[in-house]
Design an enzyme around this catalytic site. Sequence first.
Site, PDB file in Angstrom:
ATOM      1  N   ARG A   1       0.826  -1.222   0.000  1.00 30.66           N
ATOM      2  CA  ARG A   1       0.000   0.000   0.000  1.00 30.66           C
ATOM      3  C   ARG A   1       0.853   1.263   0.000  1.00 30.66           C
ATOM      4  O   ARG A   1       0.465   2.292  -0.530  1.00 30.66           O
ATOM      5  CB  ARG A   1      -0.976   0.012   1.181  1.00 30.66           C
ATOM      6  CG  ARG A   1      -1.769   1.315   1.282  1.00 30.66           C
ATOM      7  CD  ARG A   1      -3.000   1.224   2.166  1.00 30.66           C
ATOM      8  NE  ARG A   1      -2.711   0.683   3.466  1.00 30.66           N
ATOM      9  CZ  ARG A   1      -2.026   1.320   4.439  1.00 30.66           C
ATOM     10  NH1 ARG A   1      -1.569   2.530   4.246  1.00 30.66           N
ATOM     11  NH2 ARG A   1      -1.827   0.740   5.587  1.00 30.66           N
TER      12      ARG A   1
ATOM     13  N   TYR B   1     -16.154  15.417 -18.075  1.00 30.15           N
ATOM     14  CA  TYR B   1     -16.473  14.122 -17.474  1.00 30.15           C
ATOM     15  C   TYR B   1     -17.284  14.344 -16.192  1.00 30.15           C
ATOM     16  O   TYR B   1     -16.815  15.005 -15.272  1.00 30.15           O
ATOM     17  CB  TYR B   1     -15.205  13.320 -17.192  1.00 30.15           C
ATOM     18  CG  TYR B   1     -15.546  11.963 -16.657  1.00 30.15           C
ATOM     19  CD1 TYR B   1     -16.018  10.971 -17.503  1.00 30.15           C
ATOM     20  CD2 TYR B   1     -15.471  11.695 -15.307  1.00 30.15           C
ATOM     21  CE1 TYR B   1     -16.386   9.736 -17.010  1.00 30.15           C
ATOM     22  CE2 TYR B   1     -15.841  10.456 -14.807  1.00 30.15           C
ATOM     23  CZ  TYR B   1     -16.293   9.482 -15.667  1.00 30.15           C
ATOM     24  OH  TYR B   1     -16.669   8.265 -15.170  1.00 30.15           O
TER      25      TYR B   1
ATOM     26  N   ASP C   1      -6.962  16.917 -17.528  1.00 31.17           N
ATOM     27  CA  ASP C   1      -7.481  15.559 -17.729  1.00 31.17           C
ATOM     28  C   ASP C   1      -7.272  15.243 -19.206  1.00 31.17           C
ATOM     29  O   ASP C   1      -7.975  15.765 -20.070  1.00 31.17           O
ATOM     30  CB  ASP C   1      -8.956  15.491 -17.326  1.00 31.17           C
ATOM     31  CG  ASP C   1      -9.526  14.071 -17.464  1.00 31.17           C
ATOM     32  OD1 ASP C   1      -8.954  13.268 -18.217  1.00 31.17           O
ATOM     33  OD2 ASP C   1     -10.564  13.798 -16.822  1.00 31.17           O
TER      34      ASP C   1
ATOM     35  N   LYS D   1      -9.308   3.773 -19.608  1.00 29.82           N
ATOM     36  CA  LYS D   1      -9.684   4.052 -20.994  1.00 29.82           C
ATOM     37  C   LYS D   1      -8.539   3.656 -21.928  1.00 29.82           C
ATOM     38  O   LYS D   1      -8.170   2.494 -21.952  1.00 29.82           O
ATOM     39  CB  LYS D   1     -10.095   5.518 -21.113  1.00 29.82           C
ATOM     40  CG  LYS D   1     -11.030   5.999 -19.981  1.00 29.82           C
ATOM     41  CD  LYS D   1     -12.373   5.300 -19.969  1.00 29.82           C
ATOM     42  CE  LYS D   1     -13.200   5.592 -18.716  1.00 29.82           C
ATOM     43  NZ  LYS D   1     -13.407   7.000 -18.408  1.00 29.82           N
TER      44      LYS D   1
HETATM   45  C1  LIG Z   1     -13.598   7.674 -17.194  1.00 33.21           C
HETATM   46  C2  LIG Z   1     -13.076   9.038 -17.008  1.00 33.21           C
HETATM   47  C3  LIG Z   1     -12.716   9.506 -15.740  1.00 33.21           C
HETATM   48  C4  LIG Z   1     -12.895   8.675 -14.484  1.00 33.21           C
HETATM   49  O1  LIG Z   1     -12.046   7.575 -14.480  1.00 33.21           O
HETATM   50  P1  LIG Z   1     -12.383   6.130 -13.787  1.00 33.21           P
HETATM   51  O2  LIG Z   1     -11.190   5.330 -14.138  1.00 33.21           O
HETATM   52  O3  LIG Z   1     -13.667   5.652 -14.377  1.00 33.21           O
HETATM   53  O4  LIG Z   1     -12.512   6.393 -12.316  1.00 33.21           O
HETATM   54  C5  LIG Z   1     -12.201  10.787 -15.657  1.00 33.21           C
HETATM   55  N1  LIG Z   1     -12.064  11.575 -16.747  1.00 33.21           N
HETATM   56  C6  LIG Z   1     -12.401  11.154 -17.986  1.00 33.21           C
HETATM   57  C7  LIG Z   1     -12.229  12.067 -19.160  1.00 33.21           C
HETATM   58  C8  LIG Z   1     -12.925   9.873 -18.157  1.00 33.21           C
HETATM   59  O5  LIG Z   1     -13.285   9.460 -19.372  1.00 33.21           O
END
Ligand SMILES: *Cc1c(COP(=O)(O)O)cnc(C)c1O
Length: 391
Positions: free
Chosen positions: A59, A111, A184, A209
């Site tokens: 951890r 998002y 992001d 993703k």
């Molecule tokens: C899916 C997504 C997130 C969140 O990520 P998780 O892995 O589902 O927690 C944040 N930003 C974008 C642009 C996303 O597509």
Amino acid sequence: MKKSDHKAPDMLTLLAQARGAAAHNASPKSESVIPPIEMTTTYLRDGSYRLGQSGEYRRDDSANFRQVEAVLSAIENGADALVFSSGMAAAAAVIATLRPGDHIAAPKIGYYGVRRWIEHFCAQFGIGLTLVDPGAPGALERAITKGKTRLVWIETPTNPTWEVTDIGAAAAAAHAAGARLIVDSTVMTPILCNPLDHGADIVMHSASKYLNGHSDVIAGALVTRADDDWWGDIRQHRYMSGAILGALETWLLLRGLRTLGLRVERASDNALAIAEHFEGHTKLSAVLYPGLESHAGHAIAKAQMDSEIGYGGMLSLRLRAGKAAALKLATSTQLFQPATSLGGVESLIEHRATIEGEDSPAPDDLVRLSVGIEKCGDLIDDIEQGLAEIG
Ligand SMILES: *Cc1c(COP(=O)(O)O)cnc(C)c1O
């Protein structure tokens, strides 16, 4: 005879005595081309009670994470990286560095999980929040207050309408006010853009993703420009909150990353061909894709993304006939599967307003496409057939 007089040999004792020869509980030096899946919570100390390369306890930190973090740091041109149990956990670790009285600027459309978390966190802890329309010129600059704004959060291109934010301009505005810029970059991936090179302080990815790319891992990542005190706080947050990535997920993410370049290139080629094919279609009022010259953010996207490779695999279609037609299309395709999420090898279609729920800013005539790596002509035929089913 009492049962205790006739014990089976104690396997753990025997194996421990044979350490070195049998070494059942320590990893032998591996010559495998592919690293093993490291299923361990804890690491051995040596004869002087010193820790080895691997770390102390999973951890806290682990050489197993550091391997995939080194890859992410290298492909984002960063100073360091951290992997998390999800993209949301990565985002939350950054947001948790805000203190009561601070201020954050974040996108009004983007998002929805991140937006909702920022709204929730700011309301709970007395943090000022300004939501910015990413399509409105000058709105980001107006949302930043010198000495008060600590974080500027952008997502580019933004879900699900794909407005493009100029990262360099956002970094200049944030830094002039003494704030930090987080990008992001889930949709762009490190193949198409390195936000740190444009002045961002941290780049965030939902590794669920494109980075993993096979829709079978939930993971998140942050990459930083500077390994400073703020980054130390974020690292500490992961260690204290325990938002770490599991062993199997770490291994799968490393495997997925090996094909990232090929996947992003193919998805980008497919998405551009689909966007160009359907632009102007009689049943559509708009095709939203930064790779189209008609897109409002095209010039910025072209300048800040590696446009030789492409503009990514995400696009949206708006249906002239409205919500019912959009829902019909989202259930009429064969190759594009009706599910949320993005960035996998398989193509997905979703009605974003339904997924996000009642207060969604997503237009209800919009379907979002995550274009995969299938044969392009088949994907185009699939949407043509779906549109033909709409009366
Ligand atoms: C899916 C997504 C997130 C969140 O990520 P998780 O892995 O589902 O927690 C944040 N930003 C974008 C642009 C996303 O597509």
